[in-house]
Design a protein around this motif. Structure first.
Motif, PDB file in Angstrom:
ATOM      1  N   GLN A  44       0.815  -5.848   2.025  1.00  0.00           N
ATOM      2  CA  GLN A  44       0.590  -4.520   1.484  1.00  0.00           C
ATOM      3  C   GLN A  44       0.614  -3.511   2.630  1.00  0.00           C
ATOM      4  OE1 GLN A  44      -2.949  -4.327  -0.875  1.00  0.00           O
ATOM      5  NE2 GLN A  44      -2.842  -2.121  -1.149  1.00  0.00           N
ATOM      6  N   ALA A  45       1.041  -2.288   2.328  1.00  0.00           N
ATOM      7  CA  ALA A  45       1.079  -1.220   3.330  1.00  0.00           C
ATOM      8  C   ALA A  45      -0.280  -0.532   3.404  1.00  0.00           C
ATOM      9  CB  ALA A  45       2.161  -0.209   2.987  1.00  0.00           C
ATOM     10  N   TYR A  46      -0.673  -0.170   4.623  1.00  0.00           N
ATOM     11  CA  TYR A  46      -1.922   0.543   4.874  1.00  0.00           C
ATOM     12  C   TYR A  46      -1.645   1.668   5.869  1.00  0.00           C
ATOM     13  CZ  TYR A  46      -4.099  -3.678   2.975  1.00  0.00           C
ATOM     14  OH  TYR A  46      -4.452  -4.722   2.181  1.00  0.00           O
ATOM     15  N   VAL A  47      -2.604   2.578   6.014  1.00  0.00           N
ATOM     16  CA  VAL A  47      -2.500   3.639   7.014  1.00  0.00           C
ATOM     17  C   VAL A  47      -3.636   3.469   8.002  1.00  0.00           C
ATOM     18  CG1 VAL A  47      -2.627   6.124   7.430  1.00  0.00           C
ATOM     19  CG2 VAL A  47      -1.401   5.269   5.456  1.00  0.00           C
ATOM     20  N   ASP A  48      -3.298   3.452   9.291  1.00  0.00           N
ATOM     21  CA  ASP A  48      -4.301   3.412  10.345  1.00  0.00           C
ATOM     22  C   ASP A  48      -4.908   4.807  10.449  1.00  0.00           C
ATOM     23  OD1 ASP A  48      -5.850   2.920  12.554  1.00  0.00           O
ATOM     24  OD2 ASP A  48      -4.183   2.907  13.963  1.00  0.00           O
ATOM     25  N   GLU A  49      -6.179   4.930  10.191  1.00  0.00           N
ATOM     26  CA  GLU A  49      -6.832   6.245  10.149  1.00  0.00           C
ATOM     27  C   GLU A  49      -6.824   6.944  11.507  1.00  0.00           C
ATOM     28  OE1 GLU A  49      -7.769   7.889   7.429  1.00  0.00           O
ATOM     29  OE2 GLU A  49      -6.965   6.194   6.324  1.00  0.00           O
ATOM     30  N   SER A  50      -6.894   6.181  12.595  1.00  0.00           N
ATOM     31  CA  SER A  50      -6.942   6.825  13.907  1.00  0.00           C
ATOM     32  C   SER A  50      -5.588   7.378  14.342  1.00  0.00           C
ATOM     33  CB  SER A  50      -7.480   5.858  14.964  1.00  0.00           C
ATOM     34  OG  SER A  50      -6.618   4.754  15.097  1.00  0.00           O
ATOM     35  N   THR A  51      -4.503   6.678  13.993  1.00  0.00           N
ATOM     36  CA  THR A  51      -3.169   7.118  14.433  1.00  0.00           C
ATOM     37  C   THR A  51      -2.343   7.705  13.298  1.00  0.00           C
ATOM     38  OG1 THR A  51      -2.177   4.960  14.027  1.00  0.00           O
ATOM     39  CG2 THR A  51      -3.102   5.351  16.235  1.00  0.00           C
ATOM     40  N   LYS A  52      -2.806   7.521  12.065  1.00  0.00           N
ATOM     41  CA  LYS A  52      -2.076   7.976  10.869  1.00  0.00           C
ATOM     42  C   LYS A  52      -0.727   7.274  10.721  1.00  0.00           C
ATOM     43  CE  LYS A  52      -5.334  10.915  10.023  1.00  0.00           C
ATOM     44  NZ  LYS A  52      -6.487  10.377   9.378  1.00  0.00           N
ATOM     45  N   GLN A  53      -0.592   6.092  11.301  1.00  0.00           N
ATOM     46  CA  GLN A  53       0.647   5.323  11.189  1.00  0.00           C
ATOM     47  C   GLN A  53       0.494   4.225  10.149  1.00  0.00           C
ATOM     48  OE1 GLN A  53       1.551   4.144  15.308  1.00  0.00           O
ATOM     49  NE2 GLN A  53       3.392   5.373  15.004  1.00  0.00           N
ATOM     50  N   VAL A  54       1.613   3.873   9.544  1.00  0.00           N
ATOM     51  CA  VAL A  54       1.630   2.819   8.534  1.00  0.00           C
ATOM     52  C   VAL A  54       1.657   1.462   9.236  1.00  0.00           C
ATOM     53  CG1 VAL A  54       2.965   1.795   6.653  1.00  0.00           C
ATOM     54  CG2 VAL A  54       2.813   4.282   6.871  1.00  0.00           C
ATOM     55  N   TYR A  55       0.854   0.542   8.729  1.00  0.00           N
ATOM     56  CA  TYR A  55       0.925  -0.844   9.173  1.00  0.00           C
ATOM     57  C   TYR A  55       0.864  -1.726   7.938  1.00  0.00           C
ATOM     58  CZ  TYR A  55      -4.159  -1.352   8.573  1.00  0.00           C
ATOM     59  OH  TYR A  55      -5.434  -1.409   8.059  1.00  0.00           O
ATOM     60  N   TYR A  56       1.126  -3.006   8.122  1.00  0.00           N
ATOM     61  CA  TYR A  56       1.200  -3.930   6.999  1.00  0.00           C
ATOM     62  C   TYR A  56       0.174  -5.039   7.193  1.00  0.00           C
ATOM     63  CZ  TYR A  56       5.438  -1.329   6.331  1.00  0.00           C
ATOM     64  OH  TYR A  56       6.323  -0.299   6.137  1.00  0.00           O
ATOM     65  N   GLY A  57      -0.468  -5.414   6.084  1.00  0.00           N
ATOM     66  CA  GLY A  57      -1.471  -6.462   6.138  1.00  0.00           C
ATOM     67  C   GLY A  57      -1.231  -7.505   5.061  1.00  0.00           C
ATOM     68  N   ASN A  58      -1.526  -8.745   5.416  1.00  0.00           N
ATOM     69  CA  ASN A  58      -1.426  -9.860   4.483  1.00  0.00           C
ATOM     70  C   ASN A  58      -2.826 -10.416   4.299  1.00  0.00           C
ATOM     71  OD1 ASN A  58      -1.136 -12.343   3.207  1.00  0.00           O
ATOM     72  ND2 ASN A  58       0.842 -12.741   4.155  1.00  0.00           N
ATOM     73  N   SER A  59      -3.419 -10.141   3.151  1.00  0.00           N
ATOM     74  CA  SER A  59      -4.788 -10.581   2.903  1.00  0.00           C
ATOM     75  C   SER A  59      -4.882 -12.096   2.726  1.00  0.00           C
ATOM     76  CB  SER A  59      -5.352  -9.873   1.677  1.00  0.00           C
ATOM     77  OG  SER A  59      -4.535 -10.124   0.560  1.00  0.00           O
ATOM     78  N   LEU A  60      -3.793 -12.722   2.314  1.00  0.00           N
ATOM     79  CA  LEU A  60      -3.811 -14.182   2.114  1.00  0.00           C
ATOM     80  C   LEU A  60      -3.834 -14.928   3.438  1.00  0.00           C
ATOM     81  CD1 LEU A  60      -1.124 -14.429  -0.730  1.00  0.00           C
ATOM     82  CD2 LEU A  60      -3.620 -14.358  -0.965  1.00  0.00           C
ATOM     83  N   ALA A  61      -3.071 -14.409   4.422  1.00  0.00           N
ATOM     84  CA  ALA A  61      -2.971 -15.093   5.710  1.00  0.00           C
ATOM     85  C   ALA A  61      -3.799 -14.412   6.795  1.00  0.00           C
ATOM     86  CB  ALA A  61      -1.511 -15.150   6.152  1.00  0.00           C
ATOM     87  N   SER A  62      -4.514 -13.338   6.451  1.00  0.00           N
ATOM     88  CA  SER A  62      -5.309 -12.570   7.419  1.00  0.00           C
ATOM     89  C   SER A  62      -4.459 -12.135   8.608  1.00  0.00           C
ATOM     90  CB  SER A  62      -6.506 -13.386   7.894  1.00  0.00           C
ATOM     91  OG  SER A  62      -7.349 -13.685   6.818  1.00  0.00           O
ATOM     92  N   GLU A  63      -3.294 -11.535   8.321  1.00  0.00           N
ATOM     93  CA  GLU A  63      -2.385 -11.058   9.358  1.00  0.00           C
ATOM     94  C   GLU A  63      -2.164  -9.571   9.192  1.00  0.00           C
ATOM     95  OE1 GLU A  63       1.297 -13.310  10.146  1.00  0.00           O
ATOM     96  OE2 GLU A  63       0.604 -14.602   8.517  1.00  0.00           O
TER      97      GLU A  63
END
Length: 132
Positions: free
Chosen positions: A105-124
């Motif tokens: 899933q896509a997320y936004v880093d609040e400190s840099t306002k950049q998009v990053y991706y996270g996998n909750s199943l694999a904790s990545e």
């Protein structure tokens, strides 16, 4: 030389070493031996612990982020990012999450306002869009 050695022994006799101090001294000795072995074997060249950081690392991070913004890896991401930049608001995370592999899933880093991706199943997490 003998005088210095005698003084050192006398100092050690006056202040008994605690078990914690002895363990820390042993650990430091093992680390130094490992370091010497890494350098002698040539493995240190591939180990980040031995590579000196040149210049300010913050400048390199800023350059990489600027390059990443200029050249998105996926055209659908490029379209979403450009539309988000036009609105000057936060990016459309639902749109950016479309087409991602399972669990990502896509997320936004609040400190840099950049998009990053996270996998909750694999904790990545990853700054780069994961491919199927």
């Amino acid at each position: 030389m003998w005088k210095a050695a005698k003084e050192e022994l006398r100092d050690e006799e006056e202040e008994p070493e605690s078990a914690l101090e002895a363990l820390e001294r042993k650990r430091q000795k093992e680390i130094e031996e490992w370091r010497k072995q890494q350098i002698a074997s040539g493995e240190a060249q591939e180990n980040a612990n031995f590579v000196p950081v040149r210049g300010d690392w913050r400048d390199r991070v800023k350059r990489r982020r600027a390059e990443a913004k200029k050249q998105p890896k996926d055209e659908s991401v490029a379209a979403s990012l450009s539309s988000a930049e036009q609105h000057k608001g936060s990016p459309d995370l639902a749109e950016l999450s479309k087409g991602l592999p399972s669990g990502w899933q896509a997320y936004v880093d609040e400190s840099t306002k950049q998009v990053y991706y996270g996998n909750s199943l694999a904790s990545e997490t990853s700054w780069e869009r994961p491919m199927k």
